[in-house]
Design an enzyme around this catalytic site. Structure first.
Site, PDB file in Angstrom:
ATOM      1  CG  HIS A 148      -4.057  -9.235  -0.467  1.00 46.96           C
ATOM      2  ND1 HIS A 148      -3.233  -8.449   0.291  1.00 46.96           N
ATOM      3  CD2 HIS A 148      -3.751 -10.520  -0.120  1.00 46.96           C
ATOM      4  CE1 HIS A 148      -2.469  -9.215   1.064  1.00 46.96           C
ATOM      5  NE2 HIS A 148      -2.755 -10.465   0.823  1.00 46.96           N
TER       6      HIS A 148
ATOM      7  CB  ALA B  29      -0.930  -0.015   1.214  1.00 44.65           C
TER       8      ALA B  29
ATOM      9  CB  CYS C  99     -21.645 -13.959  -8.657  1.00 40.65           C
ATOM     10  SG  CYS C  99     -22.692 -15.210  -7.875  1.00 40.65           S
TER      11      CYS C  99
ATOM     12  CG  ASP D  36      -4.075   0.806  -5.709  1.00 42.91           C
ATOM     13  OD1 ASP D  36      -3.632   0.132  -6.664  1.00 42.91           O
ATOM     14  OD2 ASP D  36      -3.337   1.376  -4.887  1.00 42.91           O
TER      15      ASP D  36
ATOM     16  CG  ASP E 284       8.431  10.118   0.096  1.00 37.79           C
ATOM     17  OD1 ASP E 284       7.389   9.437   0.189  1.00 37.79           O
ATOM     18  OD2 ASP E 284       8.555  11.092  -0.676  1.00 37.79           O
TER      19      ASP E 284
ATOM     20  CB  CYS F 207     -25.338 -13.023  -8.934  1.00 38.99           C
ATOM     21  SG  CYS F 207     -24.785 -13.500 -10.579  1.00 38.99           S
TER      22      CYS F 207
ATOM     23  CG  PHE G  46      -4.686  -1.653   6.780  1.00 41.66           C
ATOM     24  CD1 PHE G  46      -5.943  -1.675   6.182  1.00 41.66           C
ATOM     25  CD2 PHE G  46      -4.551  -2.208   8.036  1.00 41.66           C
ATOM     26  CE1 PHE G  46      -7.030  -2.239   6.816  1.00 41.66           C
ATOM     27  CE2 PHE G  46      -5.627  -2.778   8.686  1.00 41.66           C
ATOM     28  CZ  PHE G  46      -6.869  -2.795   8.076  1.00 41.66           C
TER      29      PHE G  46
ATOM     30  CG  ASN H 257       8.200   0.226   3.979  1.00 35.47           C
ATOM     31  OD1 ASN H 257       7.308   0.477   3.166  1.00 35.47           O
ATOM     32  ND2 ASN H 257       7.942  -0.014   5.247  1.00 35.47           N
TER      33      ASN H 257
ATOM     34  CB  THR I 171       0.875   6.802   0.726  1.00 28.00           C
ATOM     35  OG1 THR I 171       2.270   6.660   0.456  1.00 28.00           O
ATOM     36  CG2 THR I 171       0.399   5.627   1.538  1.00 28.00           C
TER      37      THR I 171
HETATM   38  P1  NAD Z   1       0.667  -1.496   5.027  1.00 31.44           P
HETATM   39  O1  NAD Z   1      -0.315  -0.379   5.177  1.00 31.44           O
HETATM   40  O2  NAD Z   1       0.724  -2.557   6.061  1.00 31.44           O
HETATM   41  O3  NAD Z   1       2.148  -0.909   4.928  1.00 31.44           O
HETATM   42  C1  NAD Z   1       2.464   0.126   4.055  1.00 31.44           C
HETATM   43  C2  NAD Z   1       3.923   0.481   4.305  1.00 31.44           C
HETATM   44  O4  NAD Z   1       4.288   1.471   3.385  1.00 31.44           O
HETATM   45  C3  NAD Z   1       4.161   1.039   5.721  1.00 31.44           C
HETATM   46  O5  NAD Z   1       5.241   0.356   6.317  1.00 31.44           O
HETATM   47  C4  NAD Z   1       4.481   2.512   5.467  1.00 31.44           C
HETATM   48  O6  NAD Z   1       5.458   3.017   6.363  1.00 31.44           O
HETATM   49  C5  NAD Z   1       5.034   2.467   4.056  1.00 31.44           C
HETATM   50  N1  NAD Z   1       4.845   3.703   3.292  1.00 31.44           N
HETATM   51  C6  NAD Z   1       3.733   4.467   3.193  1.00 31.44           C
HETATM   52  N2  NAD Z   1       3.942   5.495   2.334  1.00 31.44           N
HETATM   53  C7  NAD Z   1       5.235   5.369   1.889  1.00 31.44           C
HETATM   54  C8  NAD Z   1       6.049   6.129   1.007  1.00 31.44           C
HETATM   55  N3  NAD Z   1       5.596   7.231   0.395  1.00 31.44           N
HETATM   56  N4  NAD Z   1       7.319   5.725   0.797  1.00 31.44           N
HETATM   57  C9  NAD Z   1       7.810   4.610   1.424  1.00 31.44           C
HETATM   58  N5  NAD Z   1       7.070   3.854   2.270  1.00 31.44           N
HETATM   59  C10 NAD Z   1       5.805   4.233   2.496  1.00 31.44           C
HETATM   60  O7  NAD Z   1       0.423  -2.060   3.577  1.00 31.44           O
HETATM   61  P2  NAD Z   1       0.671  -3.509   3.016  1.00 31.44           P
HETATM   62  O8  NAD Z   1       2.002  -3.978   3.449  1.00 31.44           O
HETATM   63  O9  NAD Z   1       0.369  -3.455   1.578  1.00 31.44           O
HETATM   64  O10 NAD Z   1      -0.467  -4.398   3.707  1.00 31.44           O
HETATM   65  C11 NAD Z   1      -1.749  -3.893   3.975  1.00 31.44           C
HETATM   66  C12 NAD Z   1      -2.907  -4.671   3.407  1.00 31.44           C
HETATM   67  O11 NAD Z   1      -3.949  -3.751   3.139  1.00 31.44           O
HETATM   68  C13 NAD Z   1      -2.618  -5.366   2.116  1.00 31.44           C
HETATM   69  O12 NAD Z   1      -3.194  -6.606   2.219  1.00 31.44           O
HETATM   70  C14 NAD Z   1      -3.353  -4.563   1.038  1.00 31.44           C
HETATM   71  O13 NAD Z   1      -4.082  -5.446   0.220  1.00 31.44           O
HETATM   72  C15 NAD Z   1      -4.352  -3.731   1.778  1.00 31.44           C
HETATM   73  N6  NAD Z   1      -4.378  -2.311   1.345  1.00 31.44           N
HETATM   74  C16 NAD Z   1      -4.258  -1.981   0.033  1.00 31.44           C
HETATM   75  C17 NAD Z   1      -4.261  -0.648  -0.360  1.00 31.44           C
HETATM   76  C18 NAD Z   1      -4.104  -0.311  -1.810  1.00 31.44           C
HETATM   77  O14 NAD Z   1      -4.520  -1.095  -2.666  1.00 31.44           O
HETATM   78  N7  NAD Z   1      -3.509   0.833  -2.147  1.00 31.44           N
HETATM   79  C19 NAD Z   1      -4.389   0.349   0.600  1.00 31.44           C
HETATM   80  C20 NAD Z   1      -4.522  -0.021   1.952  1.00 31.44           C
HETATM   81  C21 NAD Z   1      -4.522  -1.362   2.310  1.00 31.44           C
END
Ligand code: NAD
Length: 255
Positions: A126, A29, A134, A109, A242, A159, A40, A225, A33
């Protein structure tokens, strides 16, 4: 991070890339961002208020289903107008150049697809929240149609083909992972010589087991990360920062 740190980070990533011939990118995720899709685990995440409903509750109970769809539409509105960002474009460029063999993502997403990565290069562990299916006959349903019905009737439609329960095509807590996707991701990651992990806390399992398997099979691991992860110990290179800032602006050129 000052200018020297940034240059060092970009150089480390470039050196890692240049040493690999068969790269798999593994995303979480944190790559989305920068364009406004909240992750999450970061503090204040709206996902924690509108938490997805667990699978068993969704399947068992009308009320839970209505609440699940209400939360889904609320979260969709949070990031309705987003477009792929620099990190998505960086990955897409690596795929277009043939440097990245596969993108394995935990994200739902749809932004890898929208950044131009072909469907057959993406493995979604995921699922995908941009459409629904359905649960009985697997017929695809469009979110806009479900939302229009929900707003009209106060409940989601069944459905049209079989009367089954329609659910967003994501993998909910408690729902089985898509077996074929996991199998293919494991094969690709074990065959890779470089795994680049971008923007994942690496605490969600079994997804986070895949890089461990790849490392045990001999792949080098790079983690980029914002914060520490439990898999930093298996990585040949860890860059904390970042993503859009620390990634090189282009894929480093091979000779
Ligand atoms: P997570 O939220 O657990 O971790 C995200 C990581 O990214 C964090 O450690 C955070 O510090 C880091 N991060 C955030 N912005 C950053 C940036 N600009 N640069 C570097 N690092 C950055 O996400 P995950 O590990 O994907 O697991 C969460 C679960 O939630 C997954 O199963 C996912 O399917 C789901 N999810 C998906 C989305 C999406 O599709 N965008 C969004 C939220 C949650």
């Amino acid at each position: 991070m000052d200018r020297d740190d940034l240059t060092r980070a970009q150089d480390a990533i470039s050196r890692f890339i240049l040493a690999c011939e068969n790269i798999v990118v593994f995303t979480g995720a944190g790559i989305s961002t920068e364009v406004g899709v909240p992750d999450f685990r970061s503090p204040g995440s709206p996902w924690r208020i509108h938490t997805p409903i667990p699978f068993q509750d969704f399947m068992a109970d009308d009320k839970a289903r209505r609440e699940a769809w209400r939360r889904k539409f609320t979260m969709d509105d949070v990031y309705r107008d987003v477009k792929p960002g620099a990190t998505h474009r960086f990955i897409a460029e690596g795929v277009a150049q043939g440097r990245v063999r596969r993108v394995v993502t935990q994200n739902i997403d749809n932004l890898h697809q929208r950044s131009g990565v072909p469907d057959d290069k993406i493995i979604e562990l995921h699922g995908n929240g941009s459409y629904a299916r359905c649960m009985a006959c697997e017929q695809r349903h469009e979110i806009a149609d479900i939302r229009a019905h929900f707003e009209r009737e106060g409940e989601p439609p069944s459905c049209g083909a079989c009367g089954g329960i329609v659910k967003s095509a994501t993998v909910s807590f408690g729902q089985k992972m898509p077996l074929e996707a996991v199998r293919q991701a494991a094969l690709d990651m074990k065959a890779a010589d470089g795994i680049i992990i971008l923007g994942s806390s690496l605490v969600v399992r079994p997804a986070a087991d895949l890089p461990v398997m790849a490392a045990e099979a001999g792949a080098q691991v790079l983690i980029v990360n914002a914060e520490k992860t439990p898999l930093d110990r298996i990585a040949a290179c860890v860059v904390r920062g970042d993503l859009p800032s620390v990634l090189p602006k282009n894929w480093p050129l091979t000779d």
